[in-house]
Motif scaffolding. Sequence first.
Motif, short mmCIF file in Angstrom:
data_model
loop_
_atom_site.label_atom_id
_atom_site.label_comp_id
_atom_site.label_asym_id
_atom_site.label_seq_id
_atom_site.Cartn_x
_atom_site.Cartn_y
_atom_site.Cartn_z
N TRP A 1 0.84 -1.20 0.00
CA TRP A 1 0.00 0.00 0.00
C TRP A 1 0.87 1.25 0.00
O TRP A 1 2.09 1.18 0.16
CB TRP A 1 -0.93 0.01 1.23
CG TRP A 1 -0.26 0.36 2.53
CD1 TRP A 1 0.83 -0.26 3.09
CD2 TRP A 1 -0.62 1.41 3.41
NE1 TRP A 1 1.13 0.33 4.29
CE2 TRP A 1 0.26 1.36 4.52
CE3 TRP A 1 -1.63 2.39 3.40
CZ2 TRP A 1 0.19 2.24 5.59
CZ3 TRP A 1 -1.71 3.27 4.46
CH2 TRP A 1 -0.81 3.19 5.54
N PHE A 2 0.28 2.39 -0.24
CA PHE A 2 0.89 3.69 -0.03
C PHE A 2 2.18 3.88 -0.83
O PHE A 2 3.10 4.58 -0.39
CB PHE A 2 1.18 3.88 1.47
CG PHE A 2 0.76 5.23 2.00
CD1 PHE A 2 -0.57 5.60 1.97
CD2 PHE A 2 1.68 6.12 2.54
CE1 PHE A 2 -0.99 6.85 2.47
CE2 PHE A 2 1.28 7.36 3.04
CZ PHE A 2 -0.05 7.71 3.00
N LEU A 3 2.27 3.25 -2.00
CA LEU A 3 3.43 3.48 -2.85
C LEU A 3 3.41 4.91 -3.38
O LEU A 3 2.36 5.56 -3.40
CB LEU A 3 3.42 2.48 -4.01
CG LEU A 3 3.58 1.00 -3.63
CD1 LEU A 3 3.63 0.14 -4.89
CD2 LEU A 3 4.82 0.76 -2.77
N PRO A 4 4.57 5.43 -3.81
CA PRO A 4 4.62 6.82 -4.30
C PRO A 4 3.53 7.08 -5.34
O PRO A 4 3.36 6.30 -6.29
CB PRO A 4 6.02 6.93 -4.91
CG PRO A 4 6.83 5.95 -4.12
CD PRO A 4 5.91 4.80 -3.84
N TRP A 5 2.81 8.17 -5.15
CA TRP A 5 1.63 8.46 -5.97
C TRP A 5 1.85 9.75 -6.76
O TRP A 5 2.46 10.68 -6.24
CB TRP A 5 0.42 8.61 -5.05
CG TRP A 5 -0.89 8.68 -5.76
CD1 TRP A 5 -1.66 7.62 -6.18
CD2 TRP A 5 -1.58 9.86 -6.14
NE1 TRP A 5 -2.79 8.10 -6.80
CE2 TRP A 5 -2.77 9.47 -6.79
CE3 TRP A 5 -1.32 11.23 -6.01
CZ2 TRP A 5 -3.68 10.38 -7.29
CZ3 TRP A 5 -2.23 12.15 -6.52
CH2 TRP A 5 -3.40 11.71 -7.15
N PRO A 6 1.36 9.83 -7.98
CA PRO A 6 0.68 8.77 -8.74
C PRO A 6 1.63 7.60 -9.06
O PRO A 6 2.82 7.83 -9.29
CB PRO A 6 0.25 9.47 -10.03
CG PRO A 6 0.33 10.94 -9.74
CD PRO A 6 1.41 11.11 -8.73
N LEU A 7 1.10 6.40 -9.07
CA LEU A 7 1.93 5.24 -9.35
C LEU A 7 2.50 5.34 -10.75
O LEU A 7 1.78 5.59 -11.72
CB LEU A 7 1.11 3.95 -9.21
CG LEU A 7 1.06 3.31 -7.82
CD1 LEU A 7 0.44 4.26 -6.80
CD2 LEU A 7 0.31 2.00 -7.86
N GLY A 8 3.83 5.15 -10.84
CA GLY A 8 4.50 5.22 -12.13
C GLY A 8 5.02 3.86 -12.54
O GLY A 8 4.63 2.82 -12.00
#
Length: 485
Positions: free
Chosen positions: A310-317
């Motif tokens: 969860w909570f990966l750097p956003w927006p997900l690239g």
Amino acid sequence: MRKHRTIYFNDARHYYLFVFEPPIRLEEAWSAVDEVAGTSCDTFTYGVSRADGLFYPSKVGMQFGEDIRPFDSAPYWRIWENMQSLIDRGIDPLTLLIDRAHEKGMDFFASLRMGGYGGMDPQHVLANGGRGFVHPEVRDHQFAVLEELATQYPVEGVELDFAAAPGGSPFWLKPEDAPEYTPVMTDFVRSVAEMVRRRPGGPGQIGARIYPTLELNQKTGLDVQTWLREGLVDFVVPMVYAFFVLDANMPIDWLVQEAHENDISVYAMLQPYYSEENRRFYSVEDATPAMMRAAAANFWERGVDGLYSWFLPWPLGDAERRTLTELGDPELIKEGDKHYFLRRRSEATGDHDYEAFLPVEIPSADAKIRYQIPFSIADDTQNDRVQSARLRLGVTNLVTADTFEVLLNGQSLAEERCTRTVIRSRDPYAGQWLEFHLEHVRPQKGANVLEVALKERPAGFVGGVTVEDVEILIEYGPYRVGLQG
């Protein structure tokens, strides 16, 4: 029955309803699901609550924002207006996500924080002197919300989020009530399991986010062993919410063993950060793909049934989607570069945390005392595709003239090439990174023990050092090492 899953969790707020400007467009409303679609994620879990309200138009609980209008916070205003803009168009915000997940081939679980129950009598809340789940009204309220989620929405199941406390919600019991009311909590889980599995239209599944150690669960009134023996849950996710730093060495072997003995799945939590703001001169830093790969490999070695992120750097690239693709297949990460690091103790969790071996404070030079730091890795460093293996130690108050001894599994690293760099750019004088290029002494697959000792300091210099960081970097290449193939 155990089931392989790759799960992505969205908390409804930070990277979703908090950020889009109302009225939310459909493509924005779908984005929570769409950003992980096409990866190995086969399960989408949605956090439908915070401690003070629900993120859908519940008929039995309080929708978030009902009690705090007019708003003085932009994120809170957005979350209410975004939900309301969908409702005004005849769209249930929760149903929209469930349908989208199913369109993208993913199961959907609704996750409810068990220590938070907006709309209840505030005197029942622990922070106000109440006793939480000791009050039958609180148990009835949480059961009604779970029943609504399991029977009125086409979800595959529900997740009981106990691990949100501390940090994300209050606890459900006071410490002094936990021993007496542990059976009551088990009865509650038992009743939820029966309801979910006997719902109209076919049985659903029930999961639980719990703590990594038996002691932490018992401390809060959670008899996880009984849940497993009786098969009250279909899966468990061990974690501590208050500290978001990735831990590749989480102590979950006991849980995997007991869950598997009862045909119950364990999904390992991959927390998103490499560092937090709990150390001077440090800020939040996301874990790299190599760090995620290392933790995932360790968890696969321990026999988990899947991974939970969860909570990966956003927006997900591209990097985040590649990580989510790799997580679903142990073979994809087996011979990929890995960056292991050891978790530190955190003040954020208070007294509700499991053991961490860092930092190691060495108060003074003493040639007779060695300090042990255990860790595990999933790589066989004798594999001829391993191009390099490095050990990095971050040590404060260290000077080059110190006699600092390092051993790995009982073998001295004195003959390995060691390079030194400053520990931080903000205070380069504070210490040093020692980087050992391991050619002759390498960590072994599985359990390892690092030993450190401050044997002698230069004349006129007393005091000690602190081992702040321990990291192991394994790098692979496309060809075998050596001149002969």
